[in-house]
Design a protein around this motif. Structure first.
Motif, PDB file in Angstrom:
ATOM      1  N   GLY A   1      48.129  25.945  53.779  1.00  0.00           N
ATOM      2  CA  GLY A   1      48.436  26.543  52.599  1.00  0.00           C
ATOM      3  C   GLY A   1      46.874  27.674  52.537  1.00  0.00           C
ATOM      4  N   HIS A   2      45.944  27.024  52.887  1.00  0.00           N
ATOM      5  CA  HIS A   2      44.670  28.005  52.797  1.00  0.00           C
ATOM      6  C   HIS A   2      44.261  28.527  54.087  1.00  0.00           C
ATOM      7  CE1 HIS A   2      43.119  26.659  48.797  1.00  0.00           C
ATOM      8  NE2 HIS A   2      43.588  25.441  49.150  1.00  0.00           N
ATOM      9  N   GLY A   3      44.910  28.002  55.004  1.00  0.00           N
ATOM     10  CA  GLY A   3      44.634  28.681  56.631  1.00  0.00           C
ATOM     11  C   GLY A   3      43.397  28.364  56.758  1.00  0.00           C
ATOM     12  N   PHE A   4      42.991  27.680  58.099  1.00  0.00           N
ATOM     13  CA  PHE A   4      41.853  27.468  58.536  1.00  0.00           C
ATOM     14  C   PHE A   4      41.436  28.498  59.833  1.00  0.00           C
ATOM     15  CE2 PHE A   4      44.602  24.396  60.492  1.00  0.00           C
ATOM     16  CZ  PHE A   4      44.235  24.604  61.808  1.00  0.00           C
ATOM     17  N   TYR A   5      40.091  28.533  59.921  1.00  0.00           N
ATOM     18  CA  TYR A   5      39.568  29.844  60.962  1.00  0.00           C
ATOM     19  C   TYR A   5      39.167  29.084  62.294  1.00  0.00           C
ATOM     20  CZ  TYR A   5      36.085  32.887  62.862  1.00  0.00           C
ATOM     21  OH  TYR A   5      35.354  33.854  63.779  1.00  0.00           O
ATOM     22  N   ALA A  35      49.213  32.208  63.371  1.00  0.00           N
ATOM     23  CA  ALA A  35      48.170  32.742  62.477  1.00  0.00           C
ATOM     24  C   ALA A  35      47.706  31.751  61.642  1.00  0.00           C
ATOM     25  CB  ALA A  35      48.816  34.100  61.633  1.00  0.00           C
ATOM     26  N   ALA A  36      48.611  30.951  60.758  1.00  0.00           N
ATOM     27  CA  ALA A  36      48.323  30.046  59.942  1.00  0.00           C
ATOM     28  C   ALA A  36      47.313  28.929  60.679  1.00  0.00           C
ATOM     29  CB  ALA A  36      49.353  29.284  59.410  1.00  0.00           C
ATOM     30  N   LEU A  37      47.399  28.706  61.705  1.00  0.00           N
ATOM     31  CA  LEU A  37      46.466  27.673  62.840  1.00  0.00           C
ATOM     32  C   LEU A  37      45.380  28.532  63.034  1.00  0.00           C
ATOM     33  CD1 LEU A  37      49.582  26.037  64.738  1.00  0.00           C
ATOM     34  CD2 LEU A  37      48.285  25.229  62.548  1.00  0.00           C
ATOM     35  N   GLY A  38      45.151  29.879  62.626  1.00  0.00           N
ATOM     36  CA  GLY A  38      43.910  30.214  63.127  1.00  0.00           C
ATOM     37  C   GLY A  38      43.746  30.955  64.303  1.00  0.00           C
ATOM     38  N   PHE A  39      44.840  31.112  64.993  1.00  0.00           N
ATOM     39  CA  PHE A  39      44.696  31.713  66.558  1.00  0.00           C
ATOM     40  C   PHE A  39      44.876  33.209  66.398  1.00  0.00           C
ATOM     41  CE2 PHE A  39      46.512  27.523  67.422  1.00  0.00           C
ATOM     42  CZ  PHE A  39      45.443  26.808  68.061  1.00  0.00           C
ATOM     43  N   MET A  40      45.050  33.721  65.048  1.00  0.00           N
ATOM     44  CA  MET A  40      45.130  35.249  65.175  1.00  0.00           C
ATOM     45  C   MET A  40      43.837  35.754  63.970  1.00  0.00           C
ATOM     46  SD  MET A  40      49.058  36.193  65.891  1.00  0.00           S
ATOM     47  CE  MET A  40      49.671  35.544  67.463  1.00  0.00           C
ATOM     48  N   SER A  41      42.807  35.156  63.916  1.00  0.00           N
ATOM     49  CA  SER A  41      41.988  35.515  62.853  1.00  0.00           C
ATOM     50  C   SER A  41      41.354  37.045  63.156  1.00  0.00           C
ATOM     51  CB  SER A  41      40.671  34.791  63.304  1.00  0.00           C
ATOM     52  OG  SER A  41      39.986  35.188  64.281  1.00  0.00           O
ATOM     53  N   ARG A  92      42.678  45.509  51.682  1.00  0.00           N
ATOM     54  CA  ARG A  92      42.301  44.260  51.638  1.00  0.00           C
ATOM     55  C   ARG A  92      42.462  43.230  52.529  1.00  0.00           C
ATOM     56  NH1 ARG A  92      44.543  44.060  45.428  1.00  0.00           N
ATOM     57  NH2 ARG A  92      43.079  45.694  44.410  1.00  0.00           N
ATOM     58  N   VAL A  93      41.770  42.113  52.881  1.00  0.00           N
ATOM     59  CA  VAL A  93      42.122  41.237  53.960  1.00  0.00           C
ATOM     60  C   VAL A  93      42.947  40.261  53.578  1.00  0.00           C
ATOM     61  CG1 VAL A  93      41.032  39.580  55.696  1.00  0.00           C
ATOM     62  CG2 VAL A  93      39.735  41.607  55.064  1.00  0.00           C
ATOM     63  N   TYR A  94      44.348  40.217  54.168  1.00  0.00           N
ATOM     64  CA  TYR A  94      45.045  39.184  54.077  1.00  0.00           C
ATOM     65  C   TYR A  94      44.914  38.138  55.217  1.00  0.00           C
ATOM     66  CZ  TYR A  94      49.498  36.820  52.794  1.00  0.00           C
ATOM     67  OH  TYR A  94      50.671  35.804  52.454  1.00  0.00           O
ATOM     68  N   TYR A  95      45.026  36.810  54.465  1.00  0.00           N
ATOM     69  CA  TYR A  95      44.587  35.698  55.493  1.00  0.00           C
ATOM     70  C   TYR A  95      45.268  34.484  55.032  1.00  0.00           C
ATOM     71  CZ  TYR A  95      42.731  33.445  59.474  1.00  0.00           C
ATOM     72  OH  TYR A  95      42.737  32.408  60.665  1.00  0.00           O
ATOM     73  N   VAL A  96      46.035  34.279  53.919  1.00  0.00           N
ATOM     74  CA  VAL A  96      46.791  33.295  53.589  1.00  0.00           C
ATOM     75  C   VAL A  96      48.171  33.031  54.499  1.00  0.00           C
ATOM     76  CG1 VAL A  96      45.481  32.919  51.421  1.00  0.00           C
ATOM     77  CG2 VAL A  96      47.519  34.327  51.429  1.00  0.00           C
TER      78      VAL A  96
END
Length: 660
Positions: free
Chosen positions: A24-28, A381-387, A546-550
């Motif tokens: 839900g928060h997404g990790f980097y 992207a949610a798993l952080g591979f497309m940061s 704005r940056v979208y990363y959720v």
């Protein structure tokens, strides 16, 4: 066989729940290798395109009269996604030395502003263009205070207009946050920026000088009136003779025709506790988490409501009718047929081929391809591979997955084609070609028109001709062949056999109290209700800078959207069959696909009420063009979900009916 006790099962469920919350928060995951700079090593600042939320048209940094680097302007290597997004990253004259504070650094004095340069500079200030600087892959961030709150911005404005006088920000106060490199005997980076060379550390770790990593890059723009006499005989990177006091609350450097501009800067290094993996947190701070959870809760309520209706249809209506129908003998069935009403009367017409069957197969094939691309891309992207640290990877990933999934598109379209025509493979090549060219053709048409507008505006957002050629080659050399391969496998796969025979003469559909298409169009409101809150954040990310990363939240919302679309289409198909309307094929597609109409109306609403500052017909055309492209893709994906769920439902229900 290994049996799990209760505690083991409980641990697995706890782990799954924690994973969902983490998604839900997404990790980097860091997008690049940490650069370890020694004290005194050079750091090079790069510049990206000038951007504005007022026009949405990017321009090159050097289209304005700014200082150029002594070695000349050079483009940085960019990937496909960066070029499609309009990024043009170039070198700049700003240079720092690691952990070396410098003040009053003279950059250059431009030539006297010509009439055209003066007008262009004023126009860019009026249009609120921002300068975007990059250091060690981190965009420059600017903090402003408003009503007791700190606001974060990426980049800084070109200038400002105060009482009909235009001022330019010609002095920049940089703050570079660094973190001491703690790990010994690790490859050390010597050199500058992204082109750094990795050299293994030699010797004992104790003899090495401490290295630092860049973990933050802040900028404060100021407008300073420099003394003309002090500028004489100053060379680039020379020290300005008098002290420069940077006060962001005052402006003092007006731009005037036939007068030069002088640029200076200062830089200070501050040691920070921020570690390398956390350096993007300042850009990715998720705001409004409660709103995202509220959106998901709202979607779950809609799903539960629809699931209850579906359950009633299956358990109380369909099952009851089937039981009564199957328990009767043949004579009783014949007598009962005269008294039957609803979906049981259309048993001989329910699988009659729809109008334009090839177009329906093409739309479903393209929908499978788009939906698969969306699911896989958002999951990665949610798993952080497309940061955001790896610019352009999101767009590049979408293109890659779209091309690969051409196999699935061709397979589904051709197999559905053969199913409609009872196993006849004739024409499968034509269907595969149409699948490969339909949606990409629409996208190519829209992007070409928009590209001509950007070319006419001399914007960096315009796709270069060479990139157009590359995209066409990717289309016809990778995507089309893969779709044909999928079509070949679809032609060889067994078709889905219909459980009942189709009558030769079509049954007349009784007159309806209200147009059936009215119900179909209204059905799109339920999927839209699950999506519109997340849609606001996505639109703000695209058009407000704005940056979208959720992406974790987005993935959850996407899954909920698929479930709602399936349920809505299934319920509407049953309702149509109950009133003896056997033409359900297209209606099941548009029942869920009609959500695209509401998304387009929402886009217009967003343009009118949220993008009030958007100026000019070109900017509005770009916005509407990209919105139309997005809406077509959403219609194909959601319509496909609705059609396939309805097809399964109809096949399941009528496969339980026994006829001679």
């Amino acid at each position: 066989m290994i049996k799990m006790d209760f505690s083991d099962k409980f641990k697995i469920w706890v782990l799954l729940i924690c994973l969902i919350f983490q998604l839900g928060h997404g990790f980097y995951l860091p997008g690049s290798y940490p650069h370890n700079y020694g004290v005194g090593d050079f750091l090079s600042v790069k510049v990206n395109s000038l951007t504005s939320i007022d026009t949405e048209i990017p321009f090159s940094y050097y289209s304005l009269p700014f200082c150029k680097p002594p070695e000349g302007v050079k483009d940085s290597a960019e990937n496909l996604g960066e070029l499609l997004m309009g990024d043009r990253i170039e070198n700049s004259p700003y240079r720092f030395k690691m952990y070396t504070n410098e003040t009053e650094i003279f950059l250059c004095q431009t030539k006297p502003l010509s009439g055209d340069e003066f007008k262009l500079l004023k126009k860019r200030i009026d249009e609120m263009y921002q300068v975007n600087l990059i250091l060690d892959n981190l965009p420059a961030i600017r903090y402003t205070r408003k009503e007791g709150f700190f606001l974060r911005w990426t980049g800084y404005p070109v200038g400002i207009k105060v009482q009909d006088v235009y001022y330019v920000f010609n002095h920049l106060k940089f703050t570079v946050l660094v973190h001491k490199y703690e790990e010994a005997n690790v490859a050390r980076v010597m050199g500058t920026g992204d082109g750094a060379e990795v050299i293994p550390t030699v010797g004992k770790s104790g003899s090495e000088k401490p290295g630092y990593m860049v973990v933050g890059f802040e900028v404060v723009p100021c407008s300073i009136q420099h003394n003309a006499e002090s500028l004489k005989n100053l060379k680039i990177f020379g020290t300005f003779p008098s002290a420069i006091k940077c006060d962001p609350t005052t402006v003092a450097m007006p731009i005037k025709e036939n007068e030069p501009l002088a640029f200076t800067y200062e830089v200070s290094f501050v040691e920070s506790d921020i570690k390398w993996p956390s350096r993007w947190d300042a850009y990715l701070k998720m705001e409004g988490a409660k709103v995202h959870w509220f959106s998901i809760l709202n979607s779950l309520m809609v799903i539960t409501f629809l699931a209850g209706i579906v359950l009633v249809i299956f358990l109380r209506t369909v099952r009851r009718d089937l039981t009564r129908y199957e328990e009767l003998d043949k004579e009783a069935q014949a007598q009962m047929n005269e008294e039957l009403s609803g979906w049981k009367l259309v048993v001989g017409d329910v699988f009659r081929a729809p109008s334009n069957p090839s177009l329906l197969c093409v739309l479903v094939g393209d929908g499978v391809q788009i939906l698969g691309m969306a699911v896989v891309t958002i999951l990665f992207a949610a798993l952080g591979f497309m940061s955001p640290a790896s610019r352009g990877t999101l767009i590049s990933g979408m293109l890659f997955f779209y091309m690969i999934l051409g196999i699935a598109a061709g397979y589904v379209a051709v197999r559905m084609w053969r199913t409609i025509f009872c196993g006849d493979s004739k024409g499968w090549v034509s269907v595969s070609w149409r699948v490969a060219c339909f949606f990409p053709g629409i996208a190519f048409f829209i992007l070409t028109i928009l590209n001509f507008l950007l070319w006419g505006s001399h914007s960096t957002g315009a796709i270069p001709f060479s990139l157009f050629v590359i995209l066409i080659l990717l289309w016809f050399c990778i995507s089309v062949p893969l779709t044909l391969v999928g079509g070949y496998f679809g032609a060889r796969a067994p078709h889905i056999e219909f459980p009942v025979r189709t009558n030769q003469i079509p049954r007349e559909i009784p007159a309806q109290r209200y147009p059936s298409w009215l119900l179909v169009l209204g059905a799109g409101t339920l999927p839209f209700g699950t999506l519109f809150i997340e849609l606001f954040f996505i639109m703000s990310s695209i058009w407000m800078g704005r940056v979208y990363y959720v992406f974790g939240f987005l993935f959850i919302v996407l899954i909920l959207l698929v479930v709602v679309c399936a349920e809505v289409s299934l319920v509407l198909t049953y309702m149509h069959l109950c009133v003896e309307d056997w033409k359900w094929w297209w209606k099941s597609f548009f029942a869920s696909g009609s959500v695209a109409i509401y998304i387009f109306l929402y886009s217009i609403n967003y343009l009118v009420f949220d993008l009030k500052s958007l100026s000019g017909p070109v900017s509005a055309t770009l916005y509407l063009g990209y919105s139309l492209f997005m809406v077509v893709a959403i219609m194909l994906a959601t319509g496909t979900v609705g059609f396939l769920s309805s097809f399964w439902f109809v096949h399941f229900v009528f496969s339980s009916v026994k006829l001679d």
